[in-house]
Design a protein around this motif. Structure first.
Motif, PDB file in Angstrom:
ATOM      1  N   VAL A  13       0.839  -1.186   0.000  1.00  0.00           N
ATOM      2  CA  VAL A  13       0.000   0.000   0.000  1.00  0.00           C
ATOM      3  C   VAL A  13       0.881   1.246   0.000  1.00  0.00           C
ATOM      4  N   SER A  14       0.549   2.193  -0.860  1.00  0.00           N
ATOM      5  CA  SER A  14       1.179   3.515  -0.840  1.00  0.00           C
ATOM      6  C   SER A  14       0.163   4.491  -0.265  1.00  0.00           C
ATOM      7  N   VAL A  15       0.576   5.242   0.716  1.00  0.00           N
ATOM      8  CA  VAL A  15      -0.308   6.222   1.346  1.00  0.00           C
ATOM      9  C   VAL A  15       0.124   7.604   0.875  1.00  0.00           C
ATOM     10  N   ILE A  16      -0.774   8.291   0.212  1.00  0.00           N
ATOM     11  CA  ILE A  16      -0.504   9.632  -0.291  1.00  0.00           C
ATOM     12  C   ILE A  16      -1.511  10.564   0.376  1.00  0.00           C
ATOM     13  N   ILE A  17      -0.994  11.581   1.028  1.00  0.00           N
ATOM     14  CA  ILE A  17      -1.855  12.490   1.776  1.00  0.00           C
ATOM     15  C   ILE A  17      -1.706  13.897   1.206  1.00  0.00           C
ATOM     16  N   ARG A  28      -4.370  14.270  13.180  1.00  0.00           N
ATOM     17  CA  ARG A  28      -5.316  13.147  13.307  1.00  0.00           C
ATOM     18  C   ARG A  28      -5.143  12.172  12.134  1.00  0.00           C
ATOM     19  N   CYS A  29      -4.936  12.699  10.938  1.00  0.00           N
ATOM     20  CA  CYS A  29      -4.737  11.874   9.757  1.00  0.00           C
ATOM     21  C   CYS A  29      -3.495  11.008   9.904  1.00  0.00           C
ATOM     22  N   LEU A  30      -2.379  11.616  10.315  1.00  0.00           N
ATOM     23  CA  LEU A  30      -1.133  10.857  10.460  1.00  0.00           C
ATOM     24  C   LEU A  30      -1.231   9.828  11.580  1.00  0.00           C
ATOM     25  N   GLU A  31      -1.935  10.139  12.647  1.00  0.00           N
ATOM     26  CA  GLU A  31      -2.157   9.164  13.716  1.00  0.00           C
ATOM     27  C   GLU A  31      -2.949   7.969  13.198  1.00  0.00           C
ATOM     28  N   SER A  32      -3.919   8.234  12.340  1.00  0.00           N
ATOM     29  CA  SER A  32      -4.717   7.163  11.756  1.00  0.00           C
ATOM     30  C   SER A  32      -3.866   6.261  10.866  1.00  0.00           C
ATOM     31  N   GLY A  39       0.794  -3.195   9.070  1.00  0.00           N
ATOM     32  CA  GLY A  39       2.205  -3.304   9.387  1.00  0.00           C
ATOM     33  C   GLY A  39       3.026  -2.303   8.615  1.00  0.00           C
ATOM     34  N   ALA A  40       3.939  -1.648   9.298  1.00  0.00           N
ATOM     35  CA  ALA A  40       4.730  -0.575   8.708  1.00  0.00           C
ATOM     36  C   ALA A  40       5.572  -1.065   7.527  1.00  0.00           C
ATOM     37  N   GLY A  41       5.996  -2.309   7.545  1.00  0.00           N
ATOM     38  CA  GLY A  41       6.811  -2.838   6.465  1.00  0.00           C
ATOM     39  C   GLY A  41       6.045  -3.030   5.159  1.00  0.00           C
ATOM     40  N   ARG A  42       4.729  -3.008   5.227  1.00  0.00           N
ATOM     41  CA  ARG A  42       3.914  -3.194   4.028  1.00  0.00           C
ATOM     42  C   ARG A  42       3.368  -1.873   3.489  1.00  0.00           C
ATOM     43  N   LEU A  43       3.704  -0.760   4.151  1.00  0.00           N
ATOM     44  CA  LEU A  43       3.260   0.570   3.739  1.00  0.00           C
ATOM     45  C   LEU A  43       4.433   1.375   3.213  1.00  0.00           C
ATOM     46  N   GLU A  44       4.130   2.321   2.335  1.00  0.00           N
ATOM     47  CA  GLU A  44       5.135   3.319   1.959  1.00  0.00           C
ATOM     48  C   GLU A  44       4.456   4.663   1.935  1.00  0.00           C
TER      49      GLU A  44
END
Length: 44
Positions: A13-17, A28-32, A39-44
Motif C-alpha cells: 500500500v502507498s499512502v498519499i496524503i 489526526r490523519c497521520l495518527e490514523s 504493518g509498517a513494512g507493508r506501507l510506503e
C-alpha cells in the motif's frame, strides 16, 4: 493484465496524503495512518 509476483521488499500500500491548508486535520490523519494494522513494512 496478469498480476505480477510481489517481491518481499515492495510495499502493498502507498499512502498519499494531500495536505494543502490541512493543518487542523493533519495530526489526526497521520495518527490514523500510523495506527493501521497492515504493518509498517507493508506501507510506503
Amino acid at each position: 493484465m496478469a498480476d505480477m509476483p510481489r517481491k518481499n521488499h515492495e510495499p502493498d500500500v502507498s499512502v498519499i496524503i494531500g495536505a494543502y491548508d490541512a493543518m487542523p486535520y493533519l495530526v489526526r490523519c497521520l495518527e490514523s495512518v500510523e495506527a493501521q494494522t497492515i504493518g509498517a513494512g507493508r506501507l510506503e
